[in-house]
Design a protein around this motif. Structure first.
Motif, PDB file in Angstrom:
ATOM      1  N   LEU A 157      -1.858  -6.474  -2.644  1.00 33.73           N
ATOM      2  CA  LEU A 157      -1.841  -5.917  -1.292  1.00 33.73           C
ATOM      3  C   LEU A 157      -3.224  -6.055  -0.675  1.00 33.73           C
ATOM      4  CD1 LEU A 157       0.260  -2.674  -1.805  1.00 33.73           C
ATOM      5  CD2 LEU A 157       0.954  -4.760  -0.609  1.00 33.73           C
ATOM      6  N   TYR A 158      -3.272  -6.601   0.535  1.00 32.82           N
ATOM      7  CA  TYR A 158      -4.531  -6.787   1.245  1.00 32.82           C
ATOM      8  C   TYR A 158      -4.436  -6.094   2.606  1.00 32.82           C
ATOM      9  CZ  TYR A 158      -6.306 -10.140  -2.123  1.00 32.82           C
ATOM     10  OH  TYR A 158      -6.778 -10.721  -3.272  1.00 32.82           O
ATOM     11  N   THR A 159      -5.519  -5.440   2.992  1.00 38.45           N
ATOM     12  CA  THR A 159      -5.590  -4.749   4.275  1.00 38.45           C
ATOM     13  C   THR A 159      -6.705  -5.370   5.096  1.00 38.45           C
ATOM     14  OG1 THR A 159      -4.826  -2.696   3.276  1.00 38.45           O
ATOM     15  CG2 THR A 159      -5.964  -2.505   5.392  1.00 38.45           C
ATOM     16  N   ASN A 160      -6.437  -5.577   6.381  1.00 41.22           N
ATOM     17  CA  ASN A 160      -7.476  -6.071   7.286  1.00 41.22           C
ATOM     18  C   ASN A 160      -8.375  -4.893   7.648  1.00 41.22           C
ATOM     19  OD1 ASN A 160      -9.114  -7.340   9.105  1.00 41.22           O
ATOM     20  ND2 ASN A 160      -7.602  -7.365  10.754  1.00 41.22           N
ATOM     21  N   TYR A 188       1.354  -8.280   1.674  1.00 43.24           N
ATOM     22  CA  TYR A 188       1.321  -8.734   0.280  1.00 43.24           C
ATOM     23  C   TYR A 188       0.959 -10.214   0.301  1.00 43.24           C
ATOM     24  CZ  TYR A 188       2.199  -9.759  -4.521  1.00 43.24           C
ATOM     25  OH  TYR A 188       2.018 -10.143  -5.824  1.00 43.24           O
ATOM     26  N   HIS A 189      -0.153 -10.548  -0.372  1.00 45.10           N
ATOM     27  CA  HIS A 189      -0.641 -11.926  -0.475  1.00 45.10           C
ATOM     28  C   HIS A 189      -0.167 -12.476  -1.812  1.00 45.10           C
ATOM     29  CE1 HIS A 189      -3.375 -15.320  -0.714  1.00 45.10           C
ATOM     30  NE2 HIS A 189      -3.962 -14.783  -1.766  1.00 45.10           N
ATOM     31  N   TRP A 227      -9.925  -9.335   5.120  1.00 43.97           N
ATOM     32  CA  TRP A 227      -8.839  -8.907   4.234  1.00 43.97           C
ATOM     33  C   TRP A 227      -9.430  -8.414   2.922  1.00 43.97           C
ATOM     34  CZ3 TRP A 227      -4.269  -8.352   6.365  1.00 43.97           C
ATOM     35  CH2 TRP A 227      -3.942  -9.101   7.493  1.00 43.97           C
ATOM     36  N   THR A 228      -9.153  -7.157   2.591  1.00 47.69           N
ATOM     37  CA  THR A 228      -9.681  -6.528   1.386  1.00 47.69           C
ATOM     38  C   THR A 228      -8.521  -6.092   0.501  1.00 47.69           C
ATOM     39  OG1 THR A 228     -11.596  -5.752   2.618  1.00 47.69           O
ATOM     40  CG2 THR A 228     -11.160  -4.677   0.521  1.00 47.69           C
ATOM     41  N   ARG A 229      -8.611  -6.461  -0.772  1.00 45.88           N
ATOM     42  CA  ARG A 229      -7.550  -6.112  -1.719  1.00 45.88           C
ATOM     43  C   ARG A 229      -7.606  -4.630  -2.039  1.00 45.88           C
ATOM     44  NH1 ARG A 229      -6.613  -8.181  -7.820  1.00 45.88           N
ATOM     45  NH2 ARG A 229      -4.457  -7.503  -7.993  1.00 45.88           N
ATOM     46  N   GLY A 230      -6.464  -4.011  -2.020  1.00 47.38           N
ATOM     47  CA  GLY A 230      -6.373  -2.585  -2.287  1.00 47.38           C
ATOM     48  C   GLY A 230      -6.293  -2.273  -3.774  1.00 47.38           C
ATOM     49  N   THR A 238      -1.551  -4.153   6.567  1.00 43.16           N
ATOM     50  CA  THR A 238      -1.498  -4.422   5.132  1.00 43.16           C
ATOM     51  C   THR A 238      -0.372  -5.402   4.855  1.00 43.16           C
ATOM     52  OG1 THR A 238      -2.381  -2.239   4.607  1.00 43.16           O
ATOM     53  CG2 THR A 238      -1.235  -3.392   2.844  1.00 43.16           C
ATOM     54  N   GLY A 275      -6.221  -2.527   9.927  1.00 46.09           N
ATOM     55  CA  GLY A 275      -5.375  -1.638   9.138  1.00 46.09           C
ATOM     56  C   GLY A 275      -4.066  -2.266   8.689  1.00 46.09           C
TER      57      GLY A 275
END
Length: 193
Positions: free
Chosen positions: A33-36, A22-23, A45-48, A20, A18
């Motif tokens: 923004l990426y969230t684990n 900034y990559h 890591w998934t881009r929001g 988050t 969860g």
């Protein structure tokens, strides 16, 4: 910060599920923004994206050239994945990405658009329902316009689908094959609304 990849567990050791960040972007991943969505031991890591019932859509696509479809060239969007069948060459296929805990109904509305230089384009539609289960969730299933019908060059299959366990989303997936001399260009464009 700059993540190494979508499975990076080095830049931030043991990142909480969860988390988050900034990559800044690199060759492997676009900035954002990426969230684990994985675990601290196995990060994912998934881009929001802002997608809700009032705004936004998510588009995933792939285009490649070859003499036949490549089974490793897929488009993953939401809970599903799409490809051209390596066995039937031009048949679009779909499967789920994770185990289903209950039977899941998928409703398809398929359109077939055929362009001809000698006559007007033809358009045909059909609808079908398919149930995916805990036994067949990861089996590639034909989603062609007709049960065994694939695409020819200058033809496009467009599939609109809704997934019972993903009620807030509508998906539109286009499968296109274009002739380029001795090879073809294969395209899959998937949109989640």
């Amino acid at each position: 910060m700059t993540l190494i990849s979508n499975t990076d567990g080095t830049t931030i050791p043991n990142p909480a599920t969860g988390l988050t960040v900034y990559h800044n972007g690199n060759a492997a991943m676009d900035a954002g923004l990426y969230t684990n969505v994985g675990t601290p031991i196995a990060p994912n890591w998934t881009r929001g994206a802002i997608i809700n019932e009032y705004q936004g859509s998510l588009i995933k696509k792939i285009k490649y050239e070859g003499t036949s479809p490549d089974a490793t060239k897929t488009v993953q969007i939401g809970p599903v994945e799409f490809r051209f069948s390596p066995a039937s060459y031009t048949v679009p296929e779909m499967r789920f990405l994770s185990t289903l805990t209950s039977n899941t109904l998928v409703n398809y509305h398929s359109g077939q658009f055929v362009h001809s230089t000698a006559s007007p384009p033809t358009i045909a539609y059909q609808s079908q329902n398919r149930t995916y289960t805990a036994a067949n969730w990861n089996v590639w299933q034909n989603v062609a316009f007709h049960a065994t019908d694939g695409l020819n060059t200058l033809e496009r299959n467009e599939i609109w689908l809704s997934i019972q366990n993903d009620p807030d989303a509508i998906y539109c997936v286009e499968f296109v094959i274009l002739n380029k001399g001795t090879s073809n260009i294969y395209s899959i464009i998937a949109t989640r609304y």
